[in-house]
Design an enzyme around this catalytic site. Structure first.
Site, mmCIF file in Angstrom:
data_model
loop_
_atom_site.group_PDB
_atom_site.id
_atom_site.type_symbol
_atom_site.label_atom_id
_atom_site.label_comp_id
_atom_site.label_asym_id
_atom_site.label_seq_id
_atom_site.Cartn_x
_atom_site.Cartn_y
_atom_site.Cartn_z
ATOM 1 N N LEU A 52 36.384 38.908 34.579
ATOM 2 C CA LEU A 52 36.768 40.306 34.822
ATOM 3 C C LEU A 52 36.169 40.851 36.114
ATOM 4 C CD1 LEU A 52 36.404 41.659 31.168
ATOM 5 C CD2 LEU A 52 38.363 40.567 32.259
ATOM 6 N N MET B 111 42.394 37.479 30.729
ATOM 7 C CA MET B 111 42.003 36.073 30.600
ATOM 8 C C MET B 111 40.537 35.900 31.010
ATOM 9 S SD MET B 111 45.314 33.812 31.459
ATOM 10 C CE MET B 111 45.255 33.966 33.220
ATOM 11 N N GLY B 112 39.788 37.002 31.016
ATOM 12 C CA GLY B 112 38.377 36.924 31.384
ATOM 13 C C GLY B 112 38.196 36.887 32.895
ATOM 14 N N LYS C 85 49.251 44.569 39.888
ATOM 15 C CA LYS C 85 49.164 43.456 40.835
ATOM 16 C C LYS C 85 50.143 42.363 40.406
ATOM 17 C CE LYS C 85 46.270 39.767 42.153
ATOM 18 N NZ LYS C 85 46.629 38.931 41.035
ATOM 19 N N HIS D 72 40.167 44.946 36.355
ATOM 20 C CA HIS D 72 40.194 45.010 34.885
ATOM 21 C C HIS D 72 39.445 46.252 34.401
ATOM 22 C CE1 HIS D 72 40.492 40.510 35.506
ATOM 23 N NE2 HIS D 72 41.510 40.727 34.701
HETATM 24 O O1 PAF Z 1 47.561 39.001 33.450
HETATM 25 C C1 PAF Z 1 46.865 38.226 32.771
HETATM 26 O O2 PAF Z 1 45.650 38.128 32.922
HETATM 27 C C2 PAF Z 1 47.539 37.347 31.720
HETATM 28 O O3 PAF Z 1 48.773 36.904 32.157
HETATM 29 C C3 PAF Z 1 47.648 38.036 30.343
HETATM 30 C C4 PAF Z 1 48.579 39.226 30.388
HETATM 31 C C5 PAF Z 1 46.277 38.449 29.863
HETATM 32 C C6 PAF Z 1 48.222 37.037 29.322
HETATM 33 O O4 PAF Z 1 47.403 35.916 29.197
#
Ligand code: PAF
Length: 283
Positions: free
Chosen positions: A33, A30-31, A149, A37
């Site tokens: 980052l 979801m950005g 997490k 990530h």
């Molecule tokens: O874990 C996340 O960031 C979100 O739940 C995901 C898996 C990208 C879905 O929007």
């Protein structure tokens, strides 16, 4: 690295890659980052020929609209990090691109989706399943990478993949922590420096509780964690559940399961910010 905004553009480049026999890995995000990530993306790059990272702040998984409003949005910095990690494509669609029509699909996977986060954030996992299934249909990845997490999220996604018969390998990757022990999360950027220091008490207590558990009952361990964190000014435990790591059902004794995990959610600071973490006791 190329940034694509539509499913059509993405499918065009992926069709080409697939026709050449290339393996495709997907890292849904979801950005906002961070290093957590980055660890998923590096692993994906190492294990696949093409790495697609989706950056999409999915509105349907936010049961609290204020939470969605204050969620950090940092696409430019995200792209710089992804380029440095070796991602092939960033997929950054608009809400209209992903939801041209309201998504009315209902996903229900008791027992894994109705406890803990499922109970405290009604509709959250339904939204996660809506977007992750759409991403799986759009990308058709060979492998998809998720951070451990969000321990419960991985269990829900595995249940969904099984239910829908989607051919994808779900790869779960270890929690990445700050030096203080605090589990990395996009929400950490919403904490002040002081709150971040306070929040480190969550992982300290969880780590301590692993030693404590060796000579105490499950109930005593549950109380130890909850009381120690609640004693810290600025922290308030929403729930701490010690569960069978496969079924996510609460257990009452250490002998009740061979894989045991303690899952916690804590409110931190004045705003407050909701933080999650977990610890493996067994298995
Ligand atoms: O874990 C996340 O960031 C979100 O739940 C995901 C898996 C990208 C879905 O929007």
């Amino acid at each position: 690295m190329e940034v694509l905004y539509t499913k059509k553009a993405l499918q065009l480049v992926l069709q080409d890659a697939r026709s050449k026999g290339k393996k495709i890995g997907l890292v849904p995000t979801m950005g906002a980052l961070h290093e957590g990530h980055a660890s998923l993306v590096r692993r994906c790059v190492g294990e696949n020929d093409v790495t697609v990272v989706s950056v999409f702040l999915n509105p349907t998984q936010f049961n609290d609209k204020r939470d969605l409003e204050k969620y950090p949005r940092t696409l430019e910095a995200d792209c710089a990090l992804l380029e440095a990690c070796g991602a092939t494509y960033v997929f950054a669609p608009s809400v209209e691109e992903m939801y041209p029509e309201p998504d009315t699909r209902v996903f229900s996977y008791p027992s894994v989706d109705d406890v803990m986060e499922g109970a405290f954030r009604p509709g959250h996992f339904n939204g996660v399943c809506q977007i992750v299934s759409k991403l799986f249909y759009a990308v058709e990845p060979d492998r998809a990478y998720f951070g451990e997490k969000d321990f419960q999220q991985i269990a829900v996604i595995r249940a969904m993949v099984k239910d829908l018969g989607i051919r994808v390998e779900i790869v779960s990757c270890p929690v990445i922590r700050e030096e203080s022990g605090l589990a990395m999360s996009s929400r950490n950027t919403l904490l002040t420096t002081e709150e971040k220091n306070t929040a480190a008490e969550i992982s300290h207590t969880l780590f301590q509780s692993r030693d404590f558990a060796a000579s105490h009952t499950l109930e005593e361990t549950r109380e130890f964690v909850t009381e120690q964190i609640n004693r810290t000014s600025g922290l308030e435990v929403q729930y701490f559940s010690i569960v069978d790591g496969d079924t996510l059902q609460e257990i009452t004794e250490w002998k009740d399961a061979s894989f045991i995990v303690g899952c916690i959610t804590v409110f931190c600071g004045a705003t407050p910010i909701r933080l999650i973490d977990h610890i493996k006791y067994k298995g």
